[in-house]
Design an enzyme around this catalytic site. Structure first.
Site, mmCIF file in Angstrom:
data_model
loop_
_atom_site.group_PDB
_atom_site.id
_atom_site.type_symbol
_atom_site.label_atom_id
_atom_site.label_comp_id
_atom_site.label_asym_id
_atom_site.label_seq_id
_atom_site.Cartn_x
_atom_site.Cartn_y
_atom_site.Cartn_z
ATOM 1 N N ASP A 10 0.815 -0.965 -0.141
ATOM 2 C CA ASP A 10 -0.373 0.020 -0.134
ATOM 3 C C ASP A 10 1.043 1.157 -0.362
ATOM 4 O OD1 ASP A 10 -2.380 1.739 0.135
ATOM 5 O OD2 ASP A 10 -2.250 1.744 1.983
ATOM 6 N N SER A 11 0.365 2.420 -0.235
ATOM 7 C CA SER A 11 0.736 3.262 -0.171
ATOM 8 C C SER A 11 1.880 3.869 1.325
ATOM 9 C CB SER A 11 0.830 4.983 -0.407
ATOM 10 O OG SER A 11 -0.634 4.441 0.093
ATOM 11 N N CYS A 73 -4.488 -1.457 -1.667
ATOM 12 C CA CYS A 73 -4.898 -0.222 -1.592
ATOM 13 C C CYS A 73 -5.834 0.197 -2.281
ATOM 14 C CB CYS A 73 -3.090 0.406 -2.907
ATOM 15 S SG CYS A 73 -3.397 2.248 -2.652
ATOM 16 N N THR A 75 -6.092 2.856 -4.594
ATOM 17 C CA THR A 75 -6.444 3.654 -6.030
ATOM 18 C C THR A 75 -5.047 3.065 -6.526
ATOM 19 O OG1 THR A 75 -5.446 5.598 -4.008
ATOM 20 C CG2 THR A 75 -4.687 5.741 -6.053
ATOM 21 N N GLU A 152 -2.249 8.962 8.105
ATOM 22 C CA GLU A 152 -0.751 8.312 8.199
ATOM 23 C C GLU A 152 -0.495 9.462 9.751
ATOM 24 O OE1 GLU A 152 1.612 6.873 6.261
ATOM 25 O OE2 GLU A 152 -0.246 5.675 5.815
ATOM 26 N N CYS A 186 -11.077 2.365 0.171
ATOM 27 C CA CYS A 186 -9.170 2.709 0.912
ATOM 28 C C CYS A 186 -9.727 2.408 1.552
ATOM 29 C CB CYS A 186 -9.032 4.481 0.355
ATOM 30 S SG CYS A 186 -7.512 4.957 1.021
ATOM 31 N N HIS A 188 -7.270 2.493 3.670
ATOM 32 C CA HIS A 188 -6.707 3.400 5.744
ATOM 33 C C HIS A 188 -8.630 3.320 6.448
ATOM 34 C CE1 HIS A 188 -3.029 4.693 3.244
ATOM 35 N NE2 HIS A 188 -2.592 5.254 4.330
HETATM 36 N N1 DGL Z 1 -4.797 2.590 1.005
HETATM 37 C C1 DGL Z 1 -4.931 3.738 -0.467
HETATM 38 C C2 DGL Z 1 -6.015 3.384 -1.133
HETATM 39 O O1 DGL Z 1 -6.788 2.552 -0.943
HETATM 40 C C3 DGL Z 1 -4.416 5.195 0.132
HETATM 41 C C4 DGL Z 1 -4.237 5.939 -1.143
HETATM 42 C C5 DGL Z 1 -3.063 7.146 -0.727
HETATM 43 O O2 DGL Z 1 -2.204 6.807 -0.127
HETATM 44 O O3 DGL Z 1 -4.126 8.008 -1.137
HETATM 45 O O4 DGL Z 1 -6.506 3.493 -1.831
#
Ligand code: DGL
Length: 271
Positions: A10-11, A73, A75, A152, A186, A188
């Site tokens: 993930d990011s 993720c 995205t 975050e 998402c 997060h």
């Molecule tokens: N967890 C990522 C998602 O599911 C976050 C994307 C981001 O870093 O903006 O989209």
């Protein structure tokens, strides 16, 4: 029987919502997590940049010879799953399809809310997956660009006035539309589950895309004969592309165990 590890990326922190569920369902599997904390958030970036980042994330995980990779993720799943699948020989799981299946099964009113990053919402991927399952479902999409930075920064607890106000502003149109199911598009966002549920009300079903994906991964690996078959607890390794401290602190809090010794930094631009 296949004892190779499962790669997860993930990011940043968000993919841990999928990892935690993978670990619960398959405690004996080795899991390698990469959080691209040096480049988070992904959600406002172009498709080209997201594909470049995703390729590097997968290239790093490939150094562990994984039997499968989970794109934890929303995205990247919404924008680059097709590219990553075409370029690799092992199974690559995204979070969109399994979340759509779960939402379609849960909704009674066929009014489904969707929150995600700008890139996820722009892609239309969740809408396409839902339409393929049930064309009568109406989707109410809402991009929520401020939520990933809040998470975050550890601002996900109920009672946080700023987070509650931002969540309320984003969710107002979905509440007014009277959706009965809300896809947290998402990974997060499940960290904000309590804040979101309390604003939407207990009658609205929240779909956690990472958890839905983990369910699917466990079933699919079993079907393909790719489970490890052992009983000893699997190893967990965590990698990030920026300093390890903040990630280790928040990840330990979220996972309910101290993982500080298991987190290492990697220069992702080398991949
Ligand atoms: N967890 C990522 C998602 O599911 C976050 C994307 C981001 O870093 O903006 O989209």
């Amino acid at each position: 029987m296949d004892s190779r590890p499962i790669g997860v990326f993930d990011s940043g922190l968000g993919g841990l919502t999928a990892l935690r569920e993978l670990a619960r369902l398959m405690p004996e599997e080795d899991l390698i997590y990469f959080g691209d904390t040096g480049r988070v958030p992904y959600g406002g970036r172009s498709r080209e940049t997201l594909i470049q980042y995703a390729r590097q994330d997968v290239a790093f995980l490939k150094t562990f010879q994984p039997k499968a990779v989970v794109i934890a993720c929303g995205t990247v799943s919404a924008t680059a799953l097709d590219v990553l699948t075409a370029e690799n020989t092992f199974p690559i799981y995204g979070v969109v399809e399994s979340a759509a299946r779960l939402a379609a099964a849960r909704t009674q009113s066929r009014k489904v809310g969707l929150i995600g990053t700008r890139a996820s919402i722009r892609s239309g991927a969740y809408e396409r997956a839902l339409a393929a399952l049930d064309p009568a479902i109406q989707v109410y999409p809402q991009a929520c660009p401020l939520l990933v930075p809040l998470v975050e920064n550890g601002r996900f607890r109920p009672g946080d006035a700023v987070t509650e106000q931002v969540v309320a502003e984003y969710l107002t149109p979905l509440k007014e539309a009277a959706v009965d199911t809300l896809i947290l598009g998402c990974t997060h966002y499940p960290l904000l589950r309590d804040v979101v549920q309390s604003y939407m009300g207990p009658e609205v079903t929240l779909v956690d895309v990472g958890a839905a994906c983990a369910d699917w991964v466990a079933t699919s690996l079993e079907e393909h004969g790719l489970r490890c078959g052992g009983t000893a607890p699997g190893r967990r390794q965590y990698y990030v592309s920026d300093s390890t401290e903040d990630f280790a602190y928040l990840a330990s809090l979220f996972l309910g165990q101290d993982i500080t010794d298991g987190v290492a930094q990697v220069d992702i631009t080398r991949y």
